[in-house]
Write an enzyme that holds these catalytic residues in place. Structure first.
Site: not given
Length: 506
Positions: A140, A117, A119-122, A238
Site C-alpha cells: 500500500e 492492498a 484496507p486488506g479485504g482482498k 469499484c
C-alpha cells in the site's frame, strides 16, 4: 441523493433502458456481508459457532455469495463490534469486492502480490485461500492506510505475508518477474461505492476520472513488469467509468498480455470497450482514449468481452465493480524456485533466540529449533507443530517468523516482515499480540476461555481478572475457541496484555 449531471449522462449512455433501475438501486439499503476466515474457522463446527454467536447478537444471515463460498450476506446486529471480529474469525467485506480474488484463483505455495492492498479485504481473502503456504506481498502506497492493512493482516492471523509501503515503481525494481499472480485493485473514482459512500459522490468529476485513468495505467505498467512469464494478473476497480475499466484492459492487451476467459455468474455482464464510444457520444472530451478506440480491432474488442466482467447494483446483491483477467506469455512452472534480487531472508543464530526457545519450551506445544542442514553454523529454522513454520529472523530487537523462501527485505519499506513473534528484552522473550492471533488453543499449554461476550469485551478493553488455581505463566485467552490475546498469570490474577492501542472500551 444528488449526482453530478455528467455522471448521470455517462451511466445513461452505457445502460440505456436499465438506467432507471440502476438509479433506483442507489437509493436502497446497501448490502452487508462478511467472509469467514478459513485460517481460523477451518471446520464446519467452527463456522457454525460464528453464525450461532452472531445470531444470538441479533445478526440475521440470508444468502450466500456465488463467487465466494465463505461469504454470507447478513442484516442487523453489529458483527464489527463483536469479540469474534477482534479475534479475526471473519472479515466484513462487501459482496462484489470478493469477486476479483475468485478470478485470481490463489493457491497454497504461490508467490502472490496484492499491489494496492489497503484496507486488506482482498489480501486477507487471498491469504485464506493460500492456507499460510507460499509468499503474499501486500503493498500500500499510503503509510496510514498501510498501517491499517498491517493490523488487518495481524487480526486475521496471517503468517506468510510481507506488508510493504512502496510506490509500484520502487517495488518493481526489486520484484521484476517475481510473482506467480498479481491483483491490482486500483485506486479509482469510486462510482461503484456511491450507495455506501457520500464522500465518493462529492469528490466525483470527469477530471478525477481521467486522473484516475492515467494513474491506473502507470500502476499496471509496473504490475506487468513484476509478473512472471505464465503468471496471472487480475485488474479490478469499484467504478463504472470505461476509461478506468475497459480502457485499461485494452492497454494490457496492447502490451502483449493474453486474455483469460471469465466465467460470469448470474447478474454479471461482460465488459464492453464500446462503452468508451458511448461516453464520447455524450459530448465529453476523451482525447486520451479516442486514439485507442479508433485503432481497436474487432478481435481486441471481443477479447475484452471474454476476459472481463461488470457488477451493477441493480443486477446483483452488491455494489459496483469491474474485473479483467490476463496472463503473461510463458511457462509459470519455471518460476517455482526463483528468487528476487534480494534473495531470501537470512535466518538467525540459534543462540540469539534462546529466550524464545525457552518460552516455546515452557508455554507452546511441540515446537523445535532445527539447525541448518550443513551443520557448519547454528542457524535456526523454527516452526510450531501444524501449520506455523518458517525461518526466524531479527528486525532490531523484534523477532519475526518468515515463510520459507520469503524474499530479503533490503531496500524495501516494510510495515510487517512476516509474523511478529515477539520482543527480546534483557535476555527474556515477550510474545506479541500477532503471535496470539496466529495460534489456536491446540498450540499452547495454557488457555483460558472467556465465558461470555461481556467477559471477552472486558478483556479486549484491557481488564485483568482474578481467577484462582491456575499455573503461573502465559495464557492464551479465547472466546468460542478463537484466540483473542495474551494474559500472564501470577498471584491469582490473569494480567491483561492486550495492546493498549487496540483496546475497545465499553
Amino acid at each position: 441523493m444528488s449526482f453530478d449531471k455528467s455522471f448521470e449522462n455517462r451511466i445513461k449512455a452505457i445502460l440505456g433502458e436499465e438506467f432507471d433501475a440502476f438509479m433506483t438501486s442507489l437509493s436502497t439499503e446497501k448490502i452487508t456481508a462478511l467472509r469467514v476466515n478459513l485460517l481460523k474457522a477451518n471446520t464446519s463446527e467452527r463456522i457454525e459457532k460464528i453464525k450461532t454467536a452472531l445470531s444470538e447478537d441479533g445478526t440475521d444471515f440470508s444468502s450466500e455469495i456465488n463467487w465466494e463460498q465463505n461469504g454470507i450476506i447478513y442484516a442487523g446486529g453489529a458483527p464489527g463490534k463483536h469479540p469474534l471480529h477482534e479475534a479475526g474469525a471473519y472479515y466484513i467485506q462487501e459482496p462484489s469486492a470478493m469477486s476479483p480474488v475468485y478470478y485470481l484463483d490463489p493457491k497454497p505455495g504461490e508467490k502472490i502480490l496484492d499491489l494496492c492492498a489497503a484496507p486488506g479485504g482482498k489480501s486477507t481473502q487471498i491469504a485464506s485461500k493460500m492456507n499460510n503456504e507460499g509468499i503474499l506481498v501486500s503493498n500500500e502506497i499510503d503509510k496510514k492506510r498501510a498501517q491499517i492493512l498491517s493490523l488487518n493482516i495481524e487480526r486475521c492471523g496471517i503468517r506468510n505475508a510481507l506488508v510493504t509501503n512502496m510506490e509500484p515503481s520502487g517495488l518493481s525494481e526489486v520484484f521484476e518477474g517475481y510473482f506467480d499472480k498479481i491483483l491490482v485493485d486500483a485506486p479509482c473514482s469510486g462510482e461503484g461505492m456511491f450507495r455506501k459512500n457520500d464522500e465518493a459522490i462529492d469528490n466525483w468529476s470527469p477530471e478525477n476520472v481521467r486522473l484516475c485513468s492515467r494513474r491506473q495505467t502507470d500502476i499496471l505498467k509496473q504490475a506487468v513488469k513484476m509478473l512472471a512469464p505464465g503468471g496471472r494478473l487480475v485488474y479490478s476497480t469499484c467504478t463504472f467509468a470505461p476509461e478506468e475499466d475497459e480502457y485499461q484492459a485494452a492497454m494490457l492487451l496492447s502490451w502483449g498480455m493474453k486474455p483469460v476467459k471469465a466465467e460470469l455468474f448470474e447478474g454479471m455482464v461482460s465488459g464492453d470497450i464500446t462503452n468508451l464510444q458511448r461516453i464520447l457520444d455524450t459530448g465529453e472530451n476523451l482525447l486520451e482514449t479516442r486514439a485507442v478506440i479508433d485503432t481497436l480491432s474487432e478481435e481486441t474488442q471481443e477479447e475484452i468481452k471474454i476476459c472481463s466482467g461488470r457488477l451493477w447494483p441493480h443486477r446483483i446483491k452488491g455494489e459496483g465493480h469491474f474485473f479483467a483477467i490476463f496472463e503473461k506469455e510463458g511457462d509459470i512452472s519455471l518460476n517455482a524456485d526463483l528468487y528476487g534480487i534480494n534473495g531470501k531472508v537470512r535466518t538467525v543464530n540459534v543462540d540469539d533466540i534462546k529466550p524464545f526457545s525457552e518460552f516455546a519450551d515452557e508455554f507452546l506445544s511441540d515446537i523445535c529449533i532445527v539447525p541448518d542442514e550443513n551443520g557448519k553454523r547454528k542457524k535456526a529454522s523454527c516452526r510450531l507443530v501444524g501449520e506455523l513454520k518458517g525461518v526466524p529472523f531479527m528486525f532490531g530487537d523484534q523477532l519475526y517468523l518468515a515463510p520459507e523462501g520469503m524474499p530479503g527485505i533490503g531496500g524495501i519499506t516494510v510495515m510487517r516482515p512476516g509474523l511478529h513473534l515477539g520482543t527480546m528484552k534483557n535476555g527474556r522473550f515477550e510474545p506479541s499480540h500477532s503471535l496470539a492471533l496466529a495460534l489456536s488453543k491446540e498450540n499452547v499449554k495454557h488457555c483460558h476461555e472467556a465465558g461470555s461476550v461481556s467477559e471477552a469485551m472486558s478483556f479486549i478493553g484491557g481488564m485483568s481478572s482474578r481467577v484462582p488455581g491456575l499455573e503461573k505463566g502465559w495464557y492464551l485467552i479465547t472466546i468460542d475457541g478463537f484466540s483473542l490475546g495474551w494474559a500472564k498469570y501470577a498471584g491469582g490474577i490473569l494480567k491483561n496484555h492486550y495492546p493498549k492501542g487496540l483496546r475497545i472500551y465499553t
